[in-house]
Design a protein around this motif. Sequence first.
Motif, mmCIF file in Angstrom:
data_model
loop_
_atom_site.group_PDB
_atom_site.id
_atom_site.type_symbol
_atom_site.label_atom_id
_atom_site.label_comp_id
_atom_site.label_asym_id
_atom_site.label_seq_id
_atom_site.Cartn_x
_atom_site.Cartn_y
_atom_site.Cartn_z
ATOM 1 N N ILE A 166 13.846 43.573 95.359
ATOM 2 C CA ILE A 166 12.806 43.379 94.343
ATOM 3 C C ILE A 166 13.207 44.082 93.045
ATOM 4 O O ILE A 166 13.108 43.501 91.956
ATOM 5 C CB ILE A 166 11.437 43.858 94.871
ATOM 6 N N ALA A 167 13.718 45.308 93.169
ATOM 7 C CA ALA A 167 14.162 46.023 91.970
ATOM 8 C C ALA A 167 15.334 45.287 91.302
ATOM 9 O O ALA A 167 15.371 45.143 90.072
ATOM 10 C CB ALA A 167 14.569 47.442 92.336
ATOM 11 N N ARG A 168 16.270 44.807 92.114
ATOM 12 C CA ARG A 168 17.428 44.071 91.577
ATOM 13 C C ARG A 168 16.991 42.845 90.795
ATOM 14 O O ARG A 168 17.651 42.419 89.851
ATOM 15 C CB ARG A 168 18.347 43.597 92.720
ATOM 16 N N SER A 169 15.857 42.255 91.206
ATOM 17 C CA SER A 169 15.378 41.027 90.579
ATOM 18 C C SER A 169 14.403 41.301 89.436
ATOM 19 O O SER A 169 13.858 40.368 88.860
ATOM 20 C CB SER A 169 14.659 40.164 91.627
ATOM 21 N N GLY A 170 14.156 42.586 89.135
ATOM 22 C CA GLY A 170 13.196 42.903 88.075
ATOM 23 C C GLY A 170 11.757 42.747 88.518
ATOM 24 O O GLY A 170 10.869 42.485 87.710
ATOM 25 N N GLY A 171 11.519 42.871 89.810
ATOM 26 C CA GLY A 171 10.153 42.757 90.340
ATOM 27 C C GLY A 171 9.902 41.382 90.917
ATOM 28 O O GLY A 171 10.677 40.449 90.682
ATOM 29 N N MET A 172 8.808 41.270 91.685
ATOM 30 C CA MET A 172 8.429 39.944 92.186
ATOM 31 C C MET A 172 7.834 39.141 91.032
ATOM 32 O O MET A 172 7.378 39.695 90.036
ATOM 33 C CB MET A 172 7.422 40.068 93.347
ATOM 34 N N LYS A 173 7.826 37.828 91.160
ATOM 35 C CA LYS A 173 7.367 36.954 90.077
ATOM 36 C C LYS A 173 5.877 37.079 89.819
ATOM 37 O O LYS A 173 5.403 36.766 88.729
ATOM 38 C CB LYS A 173 7.664 35.495 90.437
ATOM 39 N N THR A 174 5.141 37.489 90.865
ATOM 40 C CA THR A 174 3.688 37.466 90.787
ATOM 41 C C THR A 174 3.117 38.848 91.075
ATOM 42 O O THR A 174 3.631 39.554 91.953
ATOM 43 C CB THR A 174 3.156 36.447 91.829
ATOM 44 N N ARG A 175 2.079 39.193 90.325
ATOM 45 C CA ARG A 175 1.345 40.441 90.567
ATOM 46 C C ARG A 175 -0.121 40.115 90.826
ATOM 47 O O ARG A 175 -0.630 39.100 90.330
ATOM 48 C CB ARG A 175 1.458 41.378 89.350
ATOM 49 N N ILE A 176 -0.778 40.983 91.580
ATOM 50 C CA ILE A 176 -2.157 40.714 92.001
ATOM 51 C C ILE A 176 -3.095 41.749 91.371
ATOM 52 O O ILE A 176 -2.941 42.954 91.589
ATOM 53 C CB ILE A 176 -2.271 40.787 93.543
ATOM 54 N N PHE A 177 -4.059 41.227 90.603
ATOM 55 C CA PHE A 177 -4.976 42.086 89.859
ATOM 56 C C PHE A 177 -6.426 41.855 90.278
ATOM 57 O O PHE A 177 -6.779 40.784 90.802
ATOM 58 C CB PHE A 177 -4.855 41.797 88.354
ATOM 59 N N ASP A 178 -7.256 42.831 89.968
ATOM 60 C CA ASP A 178 -8.713 42.695 90.078
ATOM 61 C C ASP A 178 -9.148 41.640 89.062
ATOM 62 O O ASP A 178 -8.746 41.689 87.895
ATOM 63 C CB ASP A 178 -9.330 44.061 89.731
ATOM 64 N N ASP A 179 -9.959 40.690 89.519
ATOM 65 C CA ASP A 179 -10.409 39.639 88.594
ATOM 66 C C ASP A 179 -11.691 40.017 87.850
ATOM 67 O O ASP A 179 -12.232 39.203 87.093
ATOM 68 C CB ASP A 179 -10.598 38.305 89.345
ATOM 69 N N GLY A 180 -12.167 41.244 88.086
ATOM 70 C CA GLY A 180 -13.355 41.708 87.385
ATOM 71 C C GLY A 180 -14.648 41.247 88.023
ATOM 72 O O GLY A 180 -15.733 41.588 87.564
ATOM 73 N N ALA A 181 -14.547 40.451 89.088
ATOM 74 C CA ALA A 181 -15.745 39.931 89.761
ATOM 75 C C ALA A 181 -15.680 40.206 91.265
ATOM 76 O O ALA A 181 -16.238 39.459 92.061
ATOM 77 C CB ALA A 181 -15.881 38.440 89.486
ATOM 78 N N GLY A 182 -14.961 41.245 91.629
ATOM 79 C CA GLY A 182 -14.882 41.619 93.035
ATOM 80 C C GLY A 182 -13.808 40.878 93.811
ATOM 81 O O GLY A 182 -13.694 41.052 95.022
ATOM 82 N N GLY A 183 -13.031 40.076 93.135
ATOM 83 C CA GLY A 183 -11.969 39.324 93.808
ATOM 84 C C GLY A 183 -10.606 39.659 93.210
ATOM 85 O O GLY A 183 -10.439 40.687 92.565
ATOM 86 N N TRP A 184 -9.660 38.781 93.435
ATOM 87 C CA TRP A 184 -8.308 39.017 92.933
ATOM 88 C C TRP A 184 -7.816 37.794 92.161
ATOM 89 O O TRP A 184 -8.313 36.683 92.351
ATOM 90 C CB TRP A 184 -7.345 39.341 94.082
ATOM 91 N N VAL A 185 -6.858 38.067 91.300
ATOM 92 C CA VAL A 185 -6.232 36.984 90.553
ATOM 93 C C VAL A 185 -4.727 37.253 90.513
ATOM 94 O O VAL A 185 -4.300 38.406 90.406
ATOM 95 C CB VAL A 185 -6.847 36.870 89.131
#
Length: 190
Positions: A166-185
Amino acid sequence: MPLIEPARCQVDVAAGRMAGGTGAYRKRLADLAGLYLDETAFAALAALRGDEVVYEVGDFRPSENPGDMIFGLTRMSPGKVGEEYFLTRGHIHARADRPEVYYGQAGHGLMLMESPAGDTRIVEVGPQTICYVPPRWIHRSVNTGTEDFVMMFAYPADSGQDYDIIARSGGMKTRIFDDGAGGWVARDNA
Ligand code: S6P
Ligand code: ZN
């Protein structure tokens, strides 16, 4: 080949621990520098809670013989760095053609996977959900809930883990964030 003795391991779902294993390790927040997008938020949180165990793994490794199986339990604390949910380091199996299954026990989260071609797949996992991670997919777990996220896992004993991919690739393509409504985006990693 000599016979290996059968084994029995007891899972404490509430504690997120498996008794009777052959090994265990803990990851503290300070161990996870460089994984999160918001480095300022990480530094601030690590200054306060760097010693806190954010995930732990206990496993049973009968042998490393091809065809044998390693299994165990992962417990991830809930939390966020900035708006990004707590995650594991993530890896591809060193023998990349080795798969894995995860079985949700408590809490809610997801398995974030990336193929060699850079395609992303996200499988939501909760109690009694089984997630199949096929061969050759980088995989990382994310706790998107407010409770401990606990999963059992099993994979071929000769799989090994490549943590540097993952470090060699500069991280995974996708990150998971709080969507502000109790879920994820899911958002692209710039
Ligand atoms: C190993 C398997 C799990 C993870 C664990 C922690 O192949 O996928 O046991 O080791 O969930 O994640 P990580 O990325 O720190 O190994
Ligand atoms: Zn794995």
